[in-house]
Design a protein around this motif. Structure first.
Motif, short mmCIF file in Angstrom:
data_model
loop_
_atom_site.label_atom_id
_atom_site.label_comp_id
_atom_site.label_asym_id
_atom_site.label_seq_id
_atom_site.Cartn_x
_atom_site.Cartn_y
_atom_site.Cartn_z
N TYR A 141 0.84 -1.18 0.00
CA TYR A 141 0.00 0.00 0.00
C TYR A 141 0.89 1.24 0.00
CZ TYR A 141 -4.39 -2.47 1.06
OH TYR A 141 -5.52 -3.26 1.01
N GLY A 142 0.36 2.34 -0.47
CA GLY A 142 1.12 3.59 -0.48
C GLY A 142 0.80 4.40 -1.72
N TRP A 164 0.11 -9.77 -9.34
CA TRP A 164 0.45 -8.75 -8.35
C TRP A 164 0.09 -9.27 -6.96
CZ3 TRP A 164 2.94 -4.34 -9.90
CH2 TRP A 164 2.91 -4.05 -11.26
N LYS A 165 1.07 -9.29 -6.07
CA LYS A 165 0.85 -9.74 -4.70
C LYS A 165 1.11 -8.59 -3.73
CE LYS A 165 1.76 -14.71 -5.05
NZ LYS A 165 2.55 -15.84 -4.47
N ARG A 166 0.14 -8.33 -2.89
CA ARG A 166 0.30 -7.24 -1.91
C ARG A 166 0.85 -7.79 -0.61
NH1 ARG A 166 -2.34 -5.43 2.27
NH2 ARG A 166 -4.17 -6.73 1.90
N TYR A 214 3.87 5.59 13.72
CA TYR A 214 4.57 6.09 12.52
C TYR A 214 4.32 5.04 11.45
CZ TYR A 214 7.96 9.18 10.27
OH TYR A 214 8.55 10.12 9.44
N THR A 215 3.59 5.41 10.40
CA THR A 215 3.16 4.42 9.43
C THR A 215 2.79 5.08 8.10
OG1 THR A 215 1.64 2.55 9.12
CG2 THR A 215 0.75 4.53 10.19
N TRP A 216 2.24 4.27 7.20
CA TRP A 216 1.77 4.72 5.89
C TRP A 216 0.33 4.25 5.70
CZ3 TRP A 216 5.77 1.23 6.72
CH2 TRP A 216 5.51 -0.10 6.42
N ASP A 217 -0.25 4.59 4.56
CA ASP A 217 -1.63 4.20 4.29
C ASP A 217 -1.74 2.69 4.06
OD1 ASP A 217 -2.95 6.52 4.61
OD2 ASP A 217 -3.15 7.01 2.50
N PRO A 218 -2.91 2.13 4.43
CA PRO A 218 -4.17 2.79 4.79
C PRO A 218 -4.25 3.25 6.24
CG PRO A 218 -4.47 0.43 4.81
CD PRO A 218 -3.07 0.66 4.32
N GLY A 274 -4.75 1.85 -1.25
CA GLY A 274 -5.33 1.76 0.07
C GLY A 274 -5.62 3.11 0.68
N SER A 275 -5.25 4.19 0.00
CA SER A 275 -5.50 5.55 0.48
C SER A 275 -6.88 6.02 0.04
CB SER A 275 -4.44 6.52 -0.06
OG SER A 275 -3.15 6.11 0.29
N ARG A 276 -7.45 6.94 0.81
CA ARG A 276 -8.70 7.55 0.38
C ARG A 276 -8.41 8.54 -0.74
NH1 ARG A 276 -11.82 10.31 5.07
NH2 ARG A 276 -9.92 11.57 5.01
N ALA A 277 -9.30 8.58 -1.72
CA ALA A 277 -9.12 9.51 -2.83
C ALA A 277 -9.01 10.95 -2.34
CB ALA A 277 -10.28 9.37 -3.82
N ALA A 278 -9.73 11.27 -1.28
CA ALA A 278 -9.69 12.64 -0.75
C ALA A 278 -8.32 13.00 -0.22
CB ALA A 278 -10.73 12.79 0.36
#
Length: 380
Positions: free
Chosen positions: A40-41, A64-66, A185-189, A268-272
């Motif tokens: 994700y990111g 594609w594997k996440r 301390y992290t990234w999306d989601p 995994g991020s919100r479009a907003a």
């Protein structure tokens, strides 16, 4: 007696071997099936992934594997389960130090606000010194973990006085909802989710300016790259084209734009949140990636230095046993070099920066890659 029976035995053997070789499948320039790992990111390559551009450029089927973190991707690469993967500088430094036979062949981006330290509303954390005694979650041996320790060192907050626990992004969301952690301390989601009831204390763009930058790179198994160099080249070309597209047109993208909607489905991020997240990071073109500030062949600057200082940090944290004397061998620039050569006129005309990074750009996140830095390990 047939003509074949009259031939000398050595010649018959040669003909038989030739016929056998004809019957064997020819190793095509492009593999039929490739497994690619991603996380994700927010980055432009997610748009290329969502639209199937990698498949179109290579002619191969891609699975594609996440994965939740780069450490797991590196493990999958080591086992041969994955051919190409997207990892951050911290797991790359760790596995390079352990002798993982991979090469970083193109940058996805220099990490900025897409990774951040968020403190919970009501946690009474008003300044960095208030982190002492609090529980902070982050994925171990990740770029976020590295940035967290670097931030604590910058603030002169003793890391031993902070309870740091190992949680992945999805686990962080659950722990945040339960009230088990005061910060992460992290990234999306996870980042977008926890920001709704917390505030950003710092992010990786700011930590980079303090001297501890982080980045994401696509890495490939050496054996795969040797067998299928054309696939790796096409993969690098698509990634760099996506970076260039964002650099040229990304400022026009809004949450309702089809590009943002496509990235949201993969990231995994919100479009907003995506337009702002994308603005916070740097997505260098082919020519920029070859500069000393990034992939340039200089042990004392660029990503080789970042990997070195990151490895120093990981060894100080007892995550790895040794540090290599030189990390330039983990970086293979020939694919970016070819992209810069074949697409040079297009890149130089469309890019907002010329081949040689100007002083203004160096004052941004890139300058931390070239200038002297204090690693987290040195400060702890």
């Amino acid at each position: 007696m047939s003509l074949f029976n009259r031939l000398p035995f050595p010649l018959i053997l040669v003909i038989a071997l030739w016929i056998t070789c004809l019957a064997l499948p020819v190793d095509a320039a492009q593999p039929k099936l490739v497994t690619v790992a991603y996380q994700y990111g927010a980055n432009p390559s997610k748009l290329a992934q969502a639209e199937g551009r990698y498949e179109k450029a290579t002619g191969s089927k891609i699975v594609w594997k996440r994965f939740d973190n780069g450490a797991d991707i590196a493990t999958a690469l080591a086992s041969g389960d994955v051919d190409i993967g997207l990892v951050g500088s911290s797991p790359l430094a760790a596995f390079a130090s352990r002798g993982l036979p991979v090469k970083a062949f193109v940058l996805s981006g220099v990490i900025g606000s897409s990774e951040a330290l968020v403190v919970r509303d009501g946690s009474n954390i008003l300044k960095p010194q208030d982190l002492a005694g609090k529980t902070i979650a982050t994925p171990y041996v990740s770029t976020s973990h590295f940035s967290l320790l670097a931030a604590l060192a910058h603030w002169q907050v003793n890391a031993q006085q902070v309870k740091i626990i190992n949680l992945g992004p999805t686990e962080i969301i659950a722990a945040w909802k339960r009230g088990d952690i005061a910060a992460a301390y992290t990234w999306d989601p996870a980042l977008s989710a926890i920001k709704q009831s917390g505030k950003v204390l710092t992010d990786s763009e700011e930590v980079g300016r303090w001297g501890s930058p982080t980045f994401e790179a696509w890495i490939v198994r050496n054996a795969f790259a040797e067998q299928y160099p054309e696939f790796v080249q096409a993969f690098a070309d698509v990634t760099l084209a996506a970076n260039l597209e964002y650099r040229e047109y990304g400022h026009r993208w809004t949450p309702s734009s089809p590009q943002i909607q496509a990235i949201a489905r993969i990231s995994g991020s919100r479009a907003a949140d995506l337009p702002q997240l994308l603005k916070g990071s740097r997505f260098p073109t082919a020519q920029e990636q070859l500069a000393a500030e990034l992939l340039g062949n200089d042990k004392a600057s660029g990503l080789a230095r970042v990997l070195q200082s990151t490895a120093d940090f990981l060894k100080a944290q007892k995550k790895i046993d040794r540090v290599l004397p030189d990390y330039r061998n983990i970086i293979d620039t020939k694919y970016v070099t070819q992209a810069a050569h074949s697409q040079g006129s297009k890149l130089s005309s469309a890019s907002s920066m010329p081949n040689s990074l100007p002083k203004q750009a160096r004052n941004d996140a890139f300058n931390t890659l070239a200038g002297p830095a204090t690693s987290a390990a040195e400060a702890l």
